[in-house]
Design an enzyme around this catalytic site. Sequence first.
Site, PDB file in Angstrom:
ATOM      1  N   CYS A 181      35.047  26.455  -6.733  1.00  0.00           N
ATOM      2  CA  CYS A 181      33.852  27.241  -6.397  1.00  0.00           C
ATOM      3  C   CYS A 181      34.073  28.687  -6.833  1.00  0.00           C
ATOM      4  CB  CYS A 181      33.527  27.121  -4.907  1.00  0.00           C
ATOM      5  SG  CYS A 181      33.158  25.451  -4.347  1.00  0.00           S
ATOM      6  N   ASP A 226      24.408  21.473  -9.638  1.00  0.00           N
ATOM      7  CA  ASP A 226      24.912  22.757  -9.144  1.00  0.00           C
ATOM      8  C   ASP A 226      23.963  23.882  -9.532  1.00  0.00           C
ATOM      9  OD1 ASP A 226      26.297  24.946  -8.305  1.00  0.00           O
ATOM     10  OD2 ASP A 226      28.196  24.385  -9.231  1.00  0.00           O
ATOM     11  N   HIS A 251      28.088  20.787  -6.203  1.00  0.00           N
ATOM     12  CA  HIS A 251      28.954  21.945  -5.984  1.00  0.00           C
ATOM     13  C   HIS A 251      29.862  21.675  -4.780  1.00  0.00           C
ATOM     14  CE1 HIS A 251      29.927  26.239  -6.333  1.00  0.00           C
ATOM     15  NE2 HIS A 251      29.932  26.252  -5.012  1.00  0.00           N
TER      16      HIS A 251
END
Length: 251
Positions: free
Chosen positions: A134, A189, A221
């Site tokens: 991330c 995402d 994500h």
Amino acid sequence: MNAIQGTAVDIPTADGTADAYLAHPADGDPHPTVLLYMDAFGLRPRLTSMADRLAEHGYTVLVPNLFYRHGRTPVVELPEFIDPGARPEIFERIGPIMQALTPELAMRDAGAYLSWLAERPEAAAGPVALTGYCMGARLALLTAGTYPDRVAAAAGFHGGRLATDAPDSPHLVADNITAELYFGHADEDPSLPVEQIERLEEALTKAGVRHRCEVYPGAHHGFTQADTASYDRAADERHWDALLDLLKRTF
């Protein structure tokens, strides 16, 4: 697999002390080193278990608390299973802390982490590898471009905002990178739309960076994080295959 040792450590920085987790084979020898950049949920059992898994494969792994300016781990109290959709207040607390970690501060910290590792007997001499998740994927890219002489390889998984229109977008460091890169993008995402994927690919290719960028179909994500609602077991195992393959080629 190697027997491992995991310990809590403190790392002095220009702005204080970062608490961290260090995992390494328990044989007393120096090993190739991996700096693991956390996701927004921070240093917690899921990330220490990932560090342990890398250590079992023969690596010394450091996972710093990137939010140390806001307190020691846990900076934000989290449930055992993280579902931001059901608990929106989680991101309400984490968001401002993430935004406070500017690229300038993060790269100053990266220098401290790399210098600390260079002095550790558990760490083999020479450049290190990076892996980030991330927000950590963004920091891995920035670190590879900011400290090219210290980074031999960098991987990022389900990273967001990797190639924006901002003047400090991570992809703009591509010309400085000498490491080999790998990115595993989440298909679903919103923080990394197709135009950013294409912009990143173009920047790395133009700069002559050895790299591979792959989109993981159907993955969301956060797909590597087993303690969250975004976890995708198949995508996670694909991530491990890609990461270990990169590390094997690097070291």
